[in-house]
Design a protein around this motif. Structure first.
Motif, PDB file in Angstrom:
ATOM      1  N   LYS A  56       0.845  -1.195   0.000  1.00 21.47           N
ATOM      2  CA  LYS A  56       0.000   0.000   0.000  1.00 21.47           C
ATOM      3  C   LYS A  56       0.884   1.250   0.000  1.00 21.47           C
ATOM      4  CE  LYS A  56      -3.800   2.284   2.255  1.00 21.47           C
ATOM      5  NZ  LYS A  56      -4.923   2.181   3.142  1.00 21.47           N
ATOM      6  N   GLU A  57       0.539   2.224  -0.835  1.00 14.70           N
ATOM      7  CA  GLU A  57       1.296   3.466  -0.913  1.00 14.70           C
ATOM      8  C   GLU A  57       1.228   4.223   0.411  1.00 14.70           C
ATOM      9  OE1 GLU A  57      -0.560   5.379  -4.254  1.00 14.70           O
ATOM     10  OE2 GLU A  57       0.714   4.306  -5.682  1.00 14.70           O
ATOM     11  N   ILE A  58       2.356   4.819   0.805  1.00 17.43           N
ATOM     12  CA  ILE A  58       2.439   5.582   2.045  1.00 17.43           C
ATOM     13  C   ILE A  58       2.464   7.069   1.707  1.00 17.43           C
ATOM     14  CG2 ILE A  58       3.791   6.050   4.119  1.00 17.43           C
ATOM     15  CD1 ILE A  58       4.983   3.226   3.854  1.00 17.43           C
ATOM     16  N   TYR A  59       1.520   7.819   2.299  1.00 22.40           N
ATOM     17  CA  TYR A  59       1.416   9.261   2.104  1.00 22.40           C
ATOM     18  C   TYR A  59       1.759   9.991   3.395  1.00 22.40           C
ATOM     19  CZ  TYR A  59      -0.882   8.868  -2.439  1.00 22.40           C
ATOM     20  OH  TYR A  59      -1.148   8.612  -3.751  1.00 22.40           O
ATOM     21  N   GLU A  60       2.203  11.233   3.243  1.00 20.07           N
ATOM     22  CA  GLU A  60       2.416  12.108   4.393  1.00 20.07           C
ATOM     23  C   GLU A  60       1.111  12.194   5.178  1.00 20.07           C
ATOM     24  OE1 GLU A  60       4.099  16.619   5.113  1.00 20.07           O
ATOM     25  OE2 GLU A  60       3.611  15.965   3.088  1.00 20.07           O
TER      26      GLU A  60
END
Length: 126
Positions: A56-60
């Motif tokens: 899963k992509e990690i965002y700020e």
């Protein structure tokens, strides 16, 4: 070269807009055609270029969970941008000293974000 992506949190509508394009004058483009209110306060979240252990992509602003103690850090932590890099927000002195270990060196999982799920960080001082 990492992929540049954004999400926008609208606190008034309590809605996260995903895969948002932002032009050079600050207009937002939702590829799904939903209108985005362009007045303040909108919160822009940038993709870190990293993925969690499940891909899963990690965002700020994401909240990540550590399955086990890694470098002395366990529990839930917020991903932030600091000093030109993405890492975890310190919650105590141990975290402060190990901030640069960052999320890409750890076995973590995205469990939510601070906007839609602020309760995920409540009382987590481990």
């Amino acid at each position: 070269m990492r992929e540049i992506k954004f999400e926008v949190w609208d606190p008034n509508a309590e809605r996260m807009y995903k895969n948002i394009g932002i032009d050079k004058i600050g207009h937002y483009d939702d590829p799904y055609g939903d209108p985005i209110r362009e007045e303040e306060p909108l919160i822009i979240r940038q993709y870190t270029g990293l993925k969690d252990k499940n891909g899963k992509e990690i965002y700020e602003g994401d909240v990540v969970e550590f399955d086990r103690s890694v470098h002395g850090i366990n529990g839930h932590r917020e991903v932030e941008f600091k000093g030109g890099a993405f890492g975890i927000r310190p919650m105590n002195q141990v975290d402060e000293e190990l901030w640069w270990a960052s999320v890409w060196n750890m076995n973590c999982k995205v469990i939510g974000n601070i906007y839609e799920h602020p309760h995920l960080l409540e009382g987590d001082e481990a």
